[in-house]
Design a protein around this motif. Structure first.
Motif, mmCIF file in Angstrom:
data_model
loop_
_atom_site.group_PDB
_atom_site.id
_atom_site.type_symbol
_atom_site.label_atom_id
_atom_site.label_comp_id
_atom_site.label_asym_id
_atom_site.label_seq_id
_atom_site.Cartn_x
_atom_site.Cartn_y
_atom_site.Cartn_z
ATOM 1 N N ILE A 86 39.000 22.445 -33.972
ATOM 2 C CA ILE A 86 39.555 23.676 -34.552
ATOM 3 C C ILE A 86 41.036 23.500 -34.891
ATOM 4 O O ILE A 86 41.483 23.896 -35.968
ATOM 5 C CB ILE A 86 39.352 24.861 -33.580
ATOM 6 C CG1 ILE A 86 37.859 25.188 -33.473
ATOM 7 C CG2 ILE A 86 40.122 26.089 -34.041
ATOM 8 C CD1 ILE A 86 37.522 26.155 -32.357
ATOM 9 N N GLY A 115 39.614 20.187 -46.015
ATOM 10 C CA GLY A 115 39.231 21.343 -45.210
ATOM 11 C C GLY A 115 37.741 21.553 -45.076
ATOM 12 O O GLY A 115 37.288 22.186 -44.122
ATOM 13 N N THR A 118 36.374 19.477 -42.153
ATOM 14 C CA THR A 118 36.848 20.081 -40.910
ATOM 15 C C THR A 118 35.984 21.271 -40.515
ATOM 16 O O THR A 118 35.580 21.398 -39.353
ATOM 17 C CB THR A 118 38.319 20.532 -41.062
ATOM 18 O OG1 THR A 118 39.109 19.398 -41.421
ATOM 19 C CG2 THR A 118 38.844 21.129 -39.776
ATOM 20 N N LEU A 119 35.680 22.149 -41.457
ATOM 21 C CA LEU A 119 34.838 23.312 -41.159
ATOM 22 C C LEU A 119 33.433 22.893 -40.737
ATOM 23 O O LEU A 119 32.856 23.469 -39.807
ATOM 24 C CB LEU A 119 34.769 24.238 -42.371
ATOM 25 C CG LEU A 119 36.072 24.952 -42.739
ATOM 26 C CD1 LEU A 119 35.893 25.727 -44.035
ATOM 27 C CD2 LEU A 119 36.502 25.870 -41.614
ATOM 28 N N VAL A 122 33.600 21.559 -37.146
ATOM 29 C CA VAL A 122 33.704 22.634 -36.151
ATOM 30 C C VAL A 122 32.310 23.170 -35.839
ATOM 31 O O VAL A 122 31.943 23.362 -34.673
ATOM 32 C CB VAL A 122 34.639 23.767 -36.637
ATOM 33 C CG1 VAL A 122 34.527 24.983 -35.738
ATOM 34 C CG2 VAL A 122 36.081 23.285 -36.691
#
Length: 139
Positions: A86, A115, A118-119, A122
């Motif tokens: 996160i 990004g 990364t999402l 997560v």
């Protein structure tokens, strides 16, 4: 009295009559292996050599093979991996922490896939789909 004029002692042992391979896990000891890959479905098994403890009475061979679940950990915490994903996931810190250094470099040089990667990480770490590179379980 026996033939040497010694008084004999009478004793009784109460035990459940079963083979050594039927003992409960608290009454035998097995050699662990680290050749398991546990972050997968269905969980893997491994064949371990087990030995009945010295104080346990059982029938048959005291050394036997047992089919056991792969269930070892390399010391990685799920909460730490999620927190890194996160906060520093755009720099690949979560993948470096889990020992996946190639993916970590990819995330570092692409700024976490702008990004998107990364999402996705997560989510994947959150549900436990992505785990340590050595195949161990989270603590």
């Amino acid at each position: 009295m026996d033939e040497n004029k010694m008084e004999q002692k009478i004793f009784q042992i109460a035990m459940i009559c079963r083979f050594c391979w039927q003992l409960p896990p608290t009454e035998y000891q097995c050699k662990e292996t680290t050749k398991c890959k546990t972050v997968q479905c269905p969980r893997e098994y491994f064949i371990s050599n087990c030995t009945a403890l010295d104080h346990v009475h059982c029938l048959g061979n005291r050394t036997f093979q047992k089919k056991m679940f792969c269930n070892w950990t390399g010391g990685y915490k799920w909460s730490t991996a999620l927190a890194l994903s996160i906060t520093l996931g755009g720099f690949g810190a979560d993948r470096f922490y889990l020992g996946q250094w190639k993916e970590g470099l990819g995330k570092l040089f692409s700024f976490g896939g702008l990004g998107i990667w990364t999402l996705i990480d997560v989510l994947l770490i959150g549900i436990g789909y992505v785990g340590p590179a050595d195949g161990s379980l989270y603590i």
